[in-house]
Design an enzyme around this catalytic site. Structure first.
Site, mmCIF file in Angstrom:
data_model
loop_
_atom_site.group_PDB
_atom_site.id
_atom_site.type_symbol
_atom_site.label_atom_id
_atom_site.label_comp_id
_atom_site.label_asym_id
_atom_site.label_seq_id
_atom_site.Cartn_x
_atom_site.Cartn_y
_atom_site.Cartn_z
ATOM 1 N N GLU A 50 0.819 -1.204 0.000
ATOM 2 C CA GLU A 50 0.000 0.000 0.000
ATOM 3 C C GLU A 50 0.862 1.267 0.000
ATOM 4 O OE1 GLU A 50 -2.127 -2.905 2.895
ATOM 5 O OE2 GLU A 50 -0.122 -2.597 2.058
ATOM 6 N N LEU B 143 10.117 -40.845 2.281
ATOM 7 C CA LEU B 143 9.842 -39.656 3.085
ATOM 8 C C LEU B 143 8.624 -38.914 2.562
ATOM 9 C CD1 LEU B 143 10.843 -37.935 5.456
ATOM 10 C CD2 LEU B 143 12.190 -36.606 3.824
#
Length: 339
Positions: A32, A273
């Site tokens: 902003e 994994l």
């Protein structure tokens, strides 16, 4: 910009763009503020922003006060900030100053953009990306374990791009013993990723590339009391950080990652994994590199091992958010549809 969210902002008057900005780096001006600086006279205009403007003092002053001071007439936002320091208070502050507030709009798109930040803010853990490079029949190696290379150089280069944009690259000890990887992004990306090895019983040899380069690239081993104190001491003497967990290494690792404000971790290499993360419902995003080859073999390694789901209604379901060709290979990026 992370662990801060990915936020962009534009300022519009009478259908014309007069200002724009984005949050470029952690600790730097928010989107902003950047947009307001780029607009010559934002008074009476409309500000469009991805996330609810902040209303608290952090590394930068509150955006709400700058917006109010600028004379912006209307603010349109994409998603309400779950950060407890904001969480609707930014919108309330703008409304109390007489600014018209509209939103959330396009919140599904905003949620996709903000996903890692939202995960860290709401569940205190990083966004988990699982990467796999497979044949057409879903194999990552032959029955003899041969895996170099399934995908093309273009695909491997693209994978390096992502390595430089996560907080950690995670592999299992099986992948280290099979491939002896370096796990560094080439070329370097905007982030220096920590190389993480899951090694429950302490099998990582001191002559591997990961250990030899541990003082050059940050390296961590997740282990358990099953590894010997002498081995852990040897690893630490080589510059490796040891995380010694007792119960659930994956959950405890993600908890520790959240405490370190990590927003993205990348699971690479090895179906074991990856399958363990999948079994626990901890795969948020999938990067699938697919080569136009067939390997075959019922004992050839798949991209995701583990227990798998028992019924199809329990299967991981993803939304395709990106797809393109990389040489002869195909890259697809999916986000879990329940996120």
């Amino acid at each position: 910009m992370e662990p801060n969210p990915m936020v962009g902002a534009v300022i519009v008057r009478d259908g014309q763009l007069i200002g724009e900005g984005w949050h470029e780096r952690f600790g730097g001006p928010h989107a902003e503020i950047q947009a307001l600086k780029s607009a010559q006279n934002p008074k009476g205009s409309t500000l469009f922003v991805t996330l609810e403007p902040c209303c608290h003092h952090g590394k930068t002053p509150p955006c709400t006060e700058a917006i109010i001071k600028s004379g912006i007439r209307r603010v349109v936002f994409g998603f309400e900030d779950p950060n407890p320091l904001v969480s609707g208070a930014g919108l309330a502050r703008l409304k109390s100053a007489g600014i018209e507030v509209t939103g959330p709009i396009l919140d599904d798109l905003a949620k996709d953009l903000l996903a890692p930040y939202l995960m860290l803010s709401t569940k205190c853990r990083p966004w988990v990306i699982a990467k796999t490079a497979t044949s057409l029949d879903g194999k990552i190696a032959t029955t003899t374990g041969n895996s170099k290379w399934i995908t093309s150089e273009q695909a491997r280069s693209h994978a390096h791009y992502w390595r430089g944009r996560v907080d950690a690259i995670v592999i299992g000890i099986g992948t280290v013993l099979a491939d002896n990887p370096r796990l560094a992004a080439r070329p370097k990306g905007p982030r220096e990723s920590v190389r993480v090895v899951f090694d429950r019983s302490g099998k990582l040899p001191s002559d591997t590339v990961l250990v030899k380069t541990a003082r050059e690239f940050p390296t961590m081993v997740v282990t358990s009391p099953a590894s010997s104190p002498e081995w852990r001491q040897l690893m630490e003497s080589n510059g490796i950080e040891i995380l010694n967990f007792n119960h659930d290494p994956i959950a405890e690792f993600l908890d520790e990652s959240g405490k370190r404000k990590w927003t993205r971790v990348l699971i690479e290499g090895g179906g074991g994994l990856a399958g363990s993360f999948l079994d626990k419902g901890l795969v948020d995003e999938l990067h699938h590199y697919q080569a136009p080859i067939l390997i075959g073999g019922c004992k050839a390694t798949s991209g995701f091992m583990g227990d798998g789901c028992q019924l199809l209604n329990g299967a991981w379901k993803g939304r395709l958010v990106e797809c393109h060709q990389l040489g002869v290979d195909l890259f697809r990026r999916y986000v879990r549809s329940s996120i």
